[in-house]
Design a protein around this motif. Structure first.
Motif, short mmCIF file in Angstrom:
data_model
loop_
_atom_site.label_atom_id
_atom_site.label_comp_id
_atom_site.label_asym_id
_atom_site.label_seq_id
_atom_site.Cartn_x
_atom_site.Cartn_y
_atom_site.Cartn_z
N ALA A 173 -9.54 -7.02 6.90
CA ALA A 173 -9.55 -7.30 5.46
C ALA A 173 -8.19 -7.00 4.86
CB ALA A 173 -10.63 -6.48 4.78
N ALA A 174 -7.59 -5.90 5.26
CA ALA A 174 -6.28 -5.54 4.72
C ALA A 174 -5.22 -6.55 5.12
CB ALA A 174 -5.89 -4.15 5.18
N ALA A 175 -5.32 -7.07 6.31
CA ALA A 175 -4.32 -8.01 6.80
C ALA A 175 -4.53 -9.42 6.25
CB ALA A 175 -4.33 -8.03 8.32
N ALA A 176 -5.59 -9.66 5.51
CA ALA A 176 -5.85 -10.99 4.98
C ALA A 176 -4.73 -11.48 4.08
CB ALA A 176 -7.17 -11.01 4.22
N GLU A 223 7.43 -5.42 14.84
CA GLU A 223 7.25 -4.15 15.53
C GLU A 223 6.32 -3.25 14.73
OE1 GLU A 223 7.29 -1.21 18.26
OE2 GLU A 223 7.95 -3.27 18.50
N ARG A 224 6.32 -3.43 13.41
CA ARG A 224 5.51 -2.57 12.55
C ARG A 224 4.98 -3.38 11.36
NH1 ARG A 224 5.39 3.07 11.25
NH2 ARG A 224 4.97 3.43 9.05
N ALA A 225 3.75 -3.14 10.98
CA ALA A 225 3.17 -3.77 9.79
C ALA A 225 2.54 -2.67 8.95
CB ALA A 225 2.12 -4.80 10.17
N GLU A 226 2.85 -2.67 7.65
CA GLU A 226 2.25 -1.73 6.70
C GLU A 226 1.52 -2.55 5.65
OE1 GLU A 226 5.54 0.52 5.18
OE2 GLU A 226 6.12 1.21 7.17
N ILE A 227 0.22 -2.32 5.52
CA ILE A 227 -0.62 -3.09 4.62
C ILE A 227 -1.27 -2.12 3.64
CG2 ILE A 227 -2.60 -4.66 4.48
CD1 ILE A 227 -2.00 -5.15 7.58
N TYR A 278 -5.66 -6.33 -4.85
CA TYR A 278 -4.47 -7.04 -4.39
C TYR A 278 -3.81 -6.24 -3.27
CZ TYR A 278 -4.69 -10.30 -8.27
OH TYR A 278 -5.08 -11.27 -9.15
N LYS A 279 -3.23 -6.97 -2.32
CA LYS A 279 -2.61 -6.33 -1.17
C LYS A 279 -1.13 -6.64 -1.10
CE LYS A 279 -6.95 -7.09 1.14
NZ LYS A 279 -7.45 -7.90 0.03
N THR A 280 -0.39 -5.74 -0.47
CA THR A 280 1.01 -5.98 -0.12
C THR A 280 1.15 -5.68 1.36
OG1 THR A 280 1.64 -3.71 -0.67
CG2 THR A 280 1.92 -5.37 -2.40
N ILE A 281 2.08 -6.36 1.98
CA ILE A 281 2.36 -6.11 3.39
C ILE A 281 3.85 -6.08 3.60
CG2 ILE A 281 2.27 -8.55 4.05
CD1 ILE A 281 1.14 -7.52 6.77
N ALA A 294 13.38 -12.28 9.83
CA ALA A 294 14.25 -11.34 9.11
C ALA A 294 13.96 -9.96 9.66
CB ALA A 294 14.00 -11.39 7.61
N GLU A 295 14.85 -9.03 9.39
CA GLU A 295 14.59 -7.66 9.81
C GLU A 295 13.39 -7.08 9.07
OE1 GLU A 295 18.17 -5.28 9.76
OE2 GLU A 295 19.30 -6.93 10.67
N ARG A 296 13.15 -7.58 7.85
CA ARG A 296 12.04 -7.09 7.02
C ARG A 296 11.46 -8.27 6.23
NH1 ARG A 296 11.00 -1.88 4.65
NH2 ARG A 296 9.92 -2.07 2.67
N ILE A 297 10.14 -8.40 6.25
CA ILE A 297 9.45 -9.43 5.48
C ILE A 297 8.41 -8.72 4.63
CG2 ILE A 297 8.02 -11.51 5.56
CD1 ILE A 297 9.22 -12.10 8.35
N GLU A 298 8.43 -8.99 3.31
CA GLU A 298 7.47 -8.37 2.38
C GLU A 298 6.69 -9.46 1.67
OE1 GLU A 298 9.43 -5.78 -0.41
OE2 GLU A 298 10.90 -5.18 1.09
N TYR A 299 5.38 -9.23 1.50
CA TYR A 299 4.55 -10.18 0.76
C TYR A 299 3.75 -9.43 -0.29
CZ TYR A 299 0.87 -13.37 -0.53
OH TYR A 299 0.00 -14.14 -1.26
N ASP A 300 3.77 -9.96 -1.50
CA ASP A 300 3.01 -9.40 -2.61
C ASP A 300 1.94 -10.42 -2.99
OD1 ASP A 300 2.03 -8.68 -5.16
OD2 ASP A 300 3.93 -7.73 -5.70
#
Length: 186
Positions: free
Chosen positions: A6-9, A61-65, A72-75, A103-109
């Motif tokens: 659910a968090a990764a949705a 390598e790492r995902a933070e959700i 609303y979620k951010t990753i 990219a070295e870092r990808i963020e989604y809001d």
């Protein structure tokens, strides 16, 4: 409580007309290790993280959700040294068209539907295996609601005079024979 699935949705954010049918397919997330903090509503996955849903494939390598109280979620996807975070998804054109990026870092809001690619960012549009467009820079932001890409020269997301330059490359879509004028017509 929040589940990893659910968090990764929120990983379903469309990029440049992403395949809409993907939103109705199951999401599968895997990593070497995972932690769910129910108090902070945060999931952290490490060790070769991959997420798939329909045609979408994300790797890092790492995902933070994180899920906010309103749902609303951010990753944040973080690459490893020499191995950036990446995505690939079929476009909703019905043809064999794809978007891919890294990219070295990808963020989604999820609230704003904005995706940010920081540090050594590259986004490509493909028809089959042929690249039709490519954008590169230190920071690329994609606003899915407005369908606008912003390319800036600093990973912080600001324009800094004298820093690296943003780039756009447009590849020809026609073949060499189509570019030649017909014999006798000039």
């Amino acid at each position: 409580p929040i589940s990893v699935l659910a968090a990764a949705a929120l990983l379903l954010a469309p990029l440049a007309q992403a395949e809409r049918a993907d939103a109705l397919k199951p999401l599968k997330v895997a990593g070497g290790n995972g932690t769910l903090d129910q108090v902070t509503q945060t999931v952290v996955l490490t060790g070769g993280v991959s997420a798939t849903r329909g045609s979408m494939l994300l790797k890092a390598e790492r995902a933070e959700i994180k899920e906010a109280p309103d749902g609303y979620k951010t990753i944040v996807l973080i690459g490893a040294p020499g191995k950036p975070a990446s995505f690939r998804q079929k476009r909703d054109s019905g043809a064999d068209e794809w978007d891919e990026g890294q990219a070295e870092r990808i963020e989604y809001d999820e609230r704003t539907e904005v995706v940010r690619f920081s540090a050594n960012a590259v986004i490509r549009q493909l028809e089959g295996r042929s690249v039709t467009r490519e954008m590169g820079g230190e920071f690329i932001s994609y606003d899915a609601r407005k369908e606008v890409l912003l390319n800036l020269n600093d990973p912080s997301g600001v324009d800094r005079p004298g820093k690296a330059r943003a780039s756009f490359t447009f590849y020809p879509r026609r073949t060499a024979s189509a570019a030649q004028p017909e014999a006798g017509k000039q």
